[in-house]
Design a protein around this motif. Sequence first.
Motif, PDB file in Angstrom:
ATOM      1  N   SER B  10     -15.591   5.503 -17.234  1.00 40.00           N
ATOM      2  CA  SER B  10     -14.225   5.963 -16.982  1.00 40.00           C
ATOM      3  C   SER B  10     -13.726   5.366 -15.679  1.00 40.00           C
ATOM      4  O   SER B  10     -14.509   4.997 -14.804  1.00 40.00           O
ATOM      5  CB  SER B  10     -14.187   7.487 -16.932  1.00 40.00           C
ATOM      6  OG  SER B  10     -15.197   7.963 -16.086  1.00 40.00           O
ATOM      7  N   THR B  12     -10.742   5.907 -12.559  1.00 36.79           N
ATOM      8  CA  THR B  12      -9.739   6.788 -12.001  1.00 36.79           C
ATOM      9  C   THR B  12      -8.558   5.926 -11.595  1.00 36.79           C
ATOM     10  O   THR B  12      -8.716   4.976 -10.840  1.00 36.79           O
ATOM     11  CB  THR B  12     -10.286   7.525 -10.776  1.00 36.79           C
ATOM     12  OG1 THR B  12     -11.550   8.057 -11.136  1.00 36.79           O
ATOM     13  CG2 THR B  12      -9.368   8.647 -10.352  1.00 36.79           C
ATOM     14  N   ARG B  15      -2.714   7.635  -7.852  1.00 34.85           N
ATOM     15  CA  ARG B  15      -3.124   8.441  -6.717  1.00 34.85           C
ATOM     16  C   ARG B  15      -2.223   9.661  -6.625  1.00 34.85           C
ATOM     17  O   ARG B  15      -1.213   9.749  -7.315  1.00 34.85           O
ATOM     18  CB  ARG B  15      -3.109   7.623  -5.432  1.00 34.85           C
ATOM     19  CG  ARG B  15      -1.891   6.736  -5.268  1.00 34.85           C
ATOM     20  CD  ARG B  15      -2.025   5.840  -4.052  1.00 34.85           C
ATOM     21  NE  ARG B  15      -2.975   4.748  -4.294  1.00 34.85           N
ATOM     22  CZ  ARG B  15      -3.780   4.243  -3.359  1.00 34.85           C
ATOM     23  NH1 ARG B  15      -3.765   4.738  -2.155  1.00 34.85           N
ATOM     24  NH2 ARG B  15      -4.571   3.237  -3.629  1.00 34.85           N
ATOM     25  N   ARG B  19      -2.699  11.013 -10.361  1.00 30.64           N
ATOM     26  CA  ARG B  19      -4.085  10.586 -10.487  1.00 30.64           C
ATOM     27  C   ARG B  19      -4.696  11.132 -11.776  1.00 30.64           C
ATOM     28  O   ARG B  19      -4.572  12.310 -12.088  1.00 30.64           O
ATOM     29  CB  ARG B  19      -4.853  11.146  -9.286  1.00 30.64           C
ATOM     30  CG  ARG B  19      -6.211  10.579  -9.058  1.00 30.64           C
ATOM     31  CD  ARG B  19      -6.730  11.233  -7.793  1.00 30.64           C
ATOM     32  NE  ARG B  19      -8.114  10.872  -7.564  1.00 30.64           N
ATOM     33  CZ  ARG B  19      -8.472   9.826  -6.826  1.00 30.64           C
ATOM     34  NH1 ARG B  19      -7.561   9.092  -6.255  1.00 30.64           N
ATOM     35  NH2 ARG B  19      -9.750   9.545  -6.660  1.00 30.64           N
ATOM     36  N   ARG B  20      -5.330  10.217 -12.536  1.00 30.12           N
ATOM     37  CA  ARG B  20      -5.959  10.711 -13.748  1.00 30.12           C
ATOM     38  C   ARG B  20      -7.135   9.810 -14.097  1.00 30.12           C
ATOM     39  O   ARG B  20      -7.327   8.760 -13.507  1.00 30.12           O
ATOM     40  CB  ARG B  20      -4.951  10.778 -14.893  1.00 30.12           C
ATOM     41  CG  ARG B  20      -4.533   9.429 -15.379  1.00 30.12           C
ATOM     42  CD  ARG B  20      -3.133   9.437 -15.973  1.00 30.12           C
ATOM     43  NE  ARG B  20      -2.628   8.076 -15.879  1.00 30.12           N
ATOM     44  CZ  ARG B  20      -2.933   7.125 -16.765  1.00 30.12           C
ATOM     45  NH1 ARG B  20      -3.676   7.396 -17.813  1.00 30.12           N
ATOM     46  NH2 ARG B  20      -2.482   5.901 -16.614  1.00 30.12           N
ATOM     47  N   THR B  21      -7.898  10.245 -15.065  1.00 26.56           N
ATOM     48  CA  THR B  21      -9.093   9.495 -15.449  1.00 26.56           C
ATOM     49  C   THR B  21      -8.867   8.832 -16.796  1.00 26.56           C
ATOM     50  O   THR B  21      -8.417   9.475 -17.745  1.00 26.56           O
ATOM     51  CB  THR B  21     -10.286  10.458 -15.533  1.00 26.56           C
ATOM     52  OG1 THR B  21     -10.402  11.114 -14.275  1.00 26.56           O
ATOM     53  CG2 THR B  21     -11.562   9.707 -15.807  1.00 26.56           C
TER      54      THR B  21
END
Lengths: 306, 254
Positions: B10, B12, B15, B19-21
Amino acid sequence: MPRRHPEEAAFPLRARFPSRPRPPSRARPPRHSGLPFSGLLSRTRLPLYARIAWYGFRRHSAYRTAALAGAFTNTVFGILRAHVLIALWEARPGLAGYDVADAVTFCFLSQAFIGPMQLFGGGLQLAERVRGGDVAVDLARPASLQAWNLADDLGRAAYLLLLRSVPPTLVGAALFGIVFPTEPAAWVFFTVSFVLGVVVSFGWRYLVALSSFWIVDDRGTQSLSLVLMMFFSGMVLPLNLFPGWLGTLAQSLPWAAMVQIPADVYLGKRDALEAFALQALWAAALLVLGALATRAARRKVVVQGG
Amino acid sequence: MIEVDRAGRSFTVGRGRSRRTVHAVQDLSFTVEAGEFVGYLGPNGAGKSTTIKMLTGILAPTSGRIEVAGLDPLRRRTDLTRRIGVVFGQRTTLWWDLPLKDSFELVRHLYKVDRNDFRRRLDELADLLDLSGFLHTPVRQLSLGQRMRGDITAALLHDPAVLVLDEPTIGLDVVSKAAMRAFLGRLNAERGTTVLLTTHDLGDIEKLCRRVMLIHHGRLGFDGTLDDLRALAPGEDSIEDVVTHLYTAPPAER
Ligand SMILES: Nc1ncnc2c1ncn2[C@@H]1O[C@H](COP(=O)(O)OP(=O)(O)OP(=O)(O)O)[C@@H](O)[C@H]1O
Ligand SMILES: [Mg+2]
């Protein structure tokens, strides 16, 4: 009639592959590759890295016109700076322990260093390759990324030494009569100090380039690096003009190893061994940092692009 | 030869609040035996290149276990590079400003290939891939197809047991593409080299691959023969239609 597959027309498929001799399992004793310098020090690798340096030299020779344009600019600015410095030293003779001839020599030396020491930053393709994702290819090779780049950079420095350092020096000598050491030992000392300077410069620029693994937009780091290199190398003004503690500090920072120290060694203003020690210390420190950062980059970092 | 066990990767991105994965690859498991020729398919962004980067030790998986040619790609990266060849179709390992031949010479040193073996293999490959006309041409003057043949050669000079290709036919004309396919087919059939091939060209898959793996949103959606793949969408005629159907209505997650 047997139908010919269209591809057979494309490459004449004459040869046949010999069938693979089934591998006598090519297990090697596990090589310990944990040490940061295993790539640099392993002797069997020397021909490889020597070859990379040679390729780096030739790679840059493809851009001869750019190098010559750089040499021209460096020479012209050398002449301008020399006039300024002459005026300054005539007003204040003996300033910073230099006489006028020393000051002019320092000026042309620093102009000559711009190319090989890459004083305006860059010189490595690494930052761009990290941003564009091409570094994937570099990381897939059985070689140390750092040693590879160092070898390439030494080749670059050698090429730019010829094309960008010789012309300003000769013009400076012809127009202003710069100082040339007479003793062979002085030339040896200078050569050592110069090479160490290039390695320190590489160590610094490699770290800056590597930072684009973490900071995608590297313009900030690049311009910070530019200011540090210009100002603290002695390129803008000899560091011995800096007052008091600022001068002492500047003289012991890594950037001094790129201009001030080799120039002082050339002028015989500095104990050679002491100079080497400081330069070697910074070279080692920056290379170790670079090796650690490379490892960290390999571990946690993201290679851009599909 | 390649073992992937519940591997995941995954990233990232963004920001602050955005921010997400992104799960580029999730819970991916498959095995490739020595001598297989496997097609690795998936729509853009499915996770193919990410998988290949993990297989070659360039990218660390965030979960799971991977073994290629008996080695952990990350920990034994240097040893692994001697057993696999990698081609990223959109990138090059060749020295841009130097003659093609020089890049090959460097590969010889890099992989410590014996001089005679090297000469023999280069002759073979130059013959098969018809390189002789531009061995002494600087790489930047080569056409895309010529450069790609150069890159394939560079990946094979150390005689790897596994060849991993990420879109090696991208941008090639029909003739070069056909020639590249013929070459890869023979490499696998005659030399026994294991090949994992990523491509968006289903012609590549039809001509070459006995086995196809399909990845979608980072998960393996299908793993089987070409005929099995066709059988998944009986209504469609061509393999393109079948794959389009599967991309737009991916098979139930395993
Ligand atoms: N460095 C990265 N940072 C963030 N996300 C990434 C990164 N690399 C890949 N991704 C994401 O991971 C997913 C898979 O990407 P990958 O490059 O593996 O796709 P792909 O199957 O090779 O696609 P394509 O066919 O377009 O080449 C995508 O959603 C992509 O946005
Ligand atoms: Mg891709």
